[in-house]
Design an enzyme around this catalytic site. Structure first.
Site, mmCIF file in Angstrom:
data_model
loop_
_atom_site.group_PDB
_atom_site.id
_atom_site.type_symbol
_atom_site.label_atom_id
_atom_site.label_comp_id
_atom_site.label_asym_id
_atom_site.label_seq_id
_atom_site.Cartn_x
_atom_site.Cartn_y
_atom_site.Cartn_z
ATOM 1 C CG ASP A 43 -2.179 0.871 0.919
ATOM 2 O OD1 ASP A 43 -2.777 0.715 -0.171
ATOM 3 O OD2 ASP A 43 -2.501 1.727 1.753
ATOM 4 C CD GLU A 79 -2.104 7.528 4.454
ATOM 5 O OE1 GLU A 79 -2.388 8.438 5.245
ATOM 6 O OE2 GLU A 79 -2.667 6.420 4.449
ATOM 7 C CD GLU A 128 -8.221 8.461 -1.850
ATOM 8 O OE1 GLU A 128 -8.388 7.735 -0.862
ATOM 9 O OE2 GLU A 128 -7.107 8.930 -2.159
ATOM 10 C CD GLU A 191 -8.880 0.372 -4.007
ATOM 11 O OE1 GLU A 191 -8.804 -0.166 -2.888
ATOM 12 O OE2 GLU A 191 -8.157 1.312 -4.351
HETATM 13 C C1 MP5 Z 1 -6.073 3.997 -1.083
HETATM 14 C C2 MP5 Z 1 -4.964 3.290 -0.629
HETATM 15 C C3 MP5 Z 1 -6.429 5.358 -0.597
HETATM 16 N N1 MP5 Z 1 -4.120 3.798 0.280
HETATM 17 N N2 MP5 Z 1 -4.719 2.021 -1.089
HETATM 18 C C4 MP5 Z 1 -5.546 1.489 -1.985
HETATM 19 C C5 MP5 Z 1 -5.248 0.129 -2.507
HETATM 20 N N3 MP5 Z 1 -6.612 2.148 -2.429
HETATM 21 C C6 MP5 Z 1 -6.878 3.376 -1.992
HETATM 22 O O1 MP5 Z 1 -5.323 6.108 -0.372
HETATM 23 P P1 MP5 Z 1 -5.287 7.361 0.599
HETATM 24 O O2 MP5 Z 1 -3.997 7.236 1.289
HETATM 25 O O3 MP5 Z 1 -6.450 7.300 1.506
HETATM 26 O O4 MP5 Z 1 -5.395 8.517 -0.329
#
Ligand code: MP5
Length: 205
Positions: A43, A79, A128, A191
């Protein structure tokens, strides 16, 4: 069509992405730490790819979408700092290679550079919104995972996702976005595969 209509139009695909066994295992605490760690490292790679995609999208975004996209870029940088701290605490190597699912999702983000802005915004909102709804289904999260579930369900994240929805809806009014259903399904499938990756990697066995 408001982008939120896509959730009901593709309810089965949506459920597969947001009610995944990975999330069930986070909620009930049966997810092995090794599977979670595999997923965390992948991630972190994904978030780095997402930041690059979002910065490119910001550069061509219509004026009303700029603020939410720019704020999101800043949040993604934060993040990445957060991932570095978590990796340090858990002894994880964030330079571990990307797994095929992560590479495929990153490729999808690159392909979106060629899509019109409305389609790319719909894709980003889908990324998101899937994430928010999936983590919300994990609430409150079992012991070792509770802090992570809280991190990804914070109220600020929900309002960010709402801001992206508005931006995607406005862009679709400005210019027809015929690819919305296709891009929604592509992102939702990516996803779903991403959750599955950590389980399929053998970390559950
Ligand atoms: C997000 C993530 C959203 N971190 N990982 C995946 C596979 N999908 C979506 O990322 P964030 O950090 O909330 O913008």
């Amino acid at each position: 069509m408001p982008v939120a209509d896509l959730l009901a139009r593709h309810a089965d695909a949506w459920r597969r992405a947001t009610r995944h066994p990975f999330i069930d295992a986070v909620r009930d605490g049966t997810l092995p730490p090794a599977a979670f760690d595999t997923w965390l490292v992948q991630d972190a790679h994904f978030v780095a790819d997402l930041l690059r995609f979002q910065a490119r999208l910001l550069a061509r975004a219509p004026r009303p979408a700029q603020a939410v996209l720019a704020g999101g870029c800043v949040a993604l940088v934060g993040e990445l700092d957060w991932f570095a701290r978590i990796a340090d605490a858990r002894g994880l190597d964030l330079d571990a290679p990307q797994l095929p699912v992560t590479i495929a999702y990153g490729d999808l983000l690159y392909r979106l550079d060629a899509a019109d802005v409305g389609t790319a915004l719909t894709a980003l909102w889908t990324v998101e919104r899937t994430y928010l709804d999936a983590w919300s289904a994990a609430l409150p999260g079992a012991g070792p995972y509770r802090a992570f579930v809280e991190h990804w369900t914070a109220p600020g994240f929900a309002s960010y996702v709402a801001g992206l929805e508005t931006a995607a809806d406005h862009a679709a009014v400005d210019q027809a976005a015929p690819g919305d259903d296709a891009v929604f399904l592509e992102v939702v499938a990516a996803e779903t595969a991403f959750w599955g990756m950590a389980l399929d990697d053998g970390a559950l066995s």
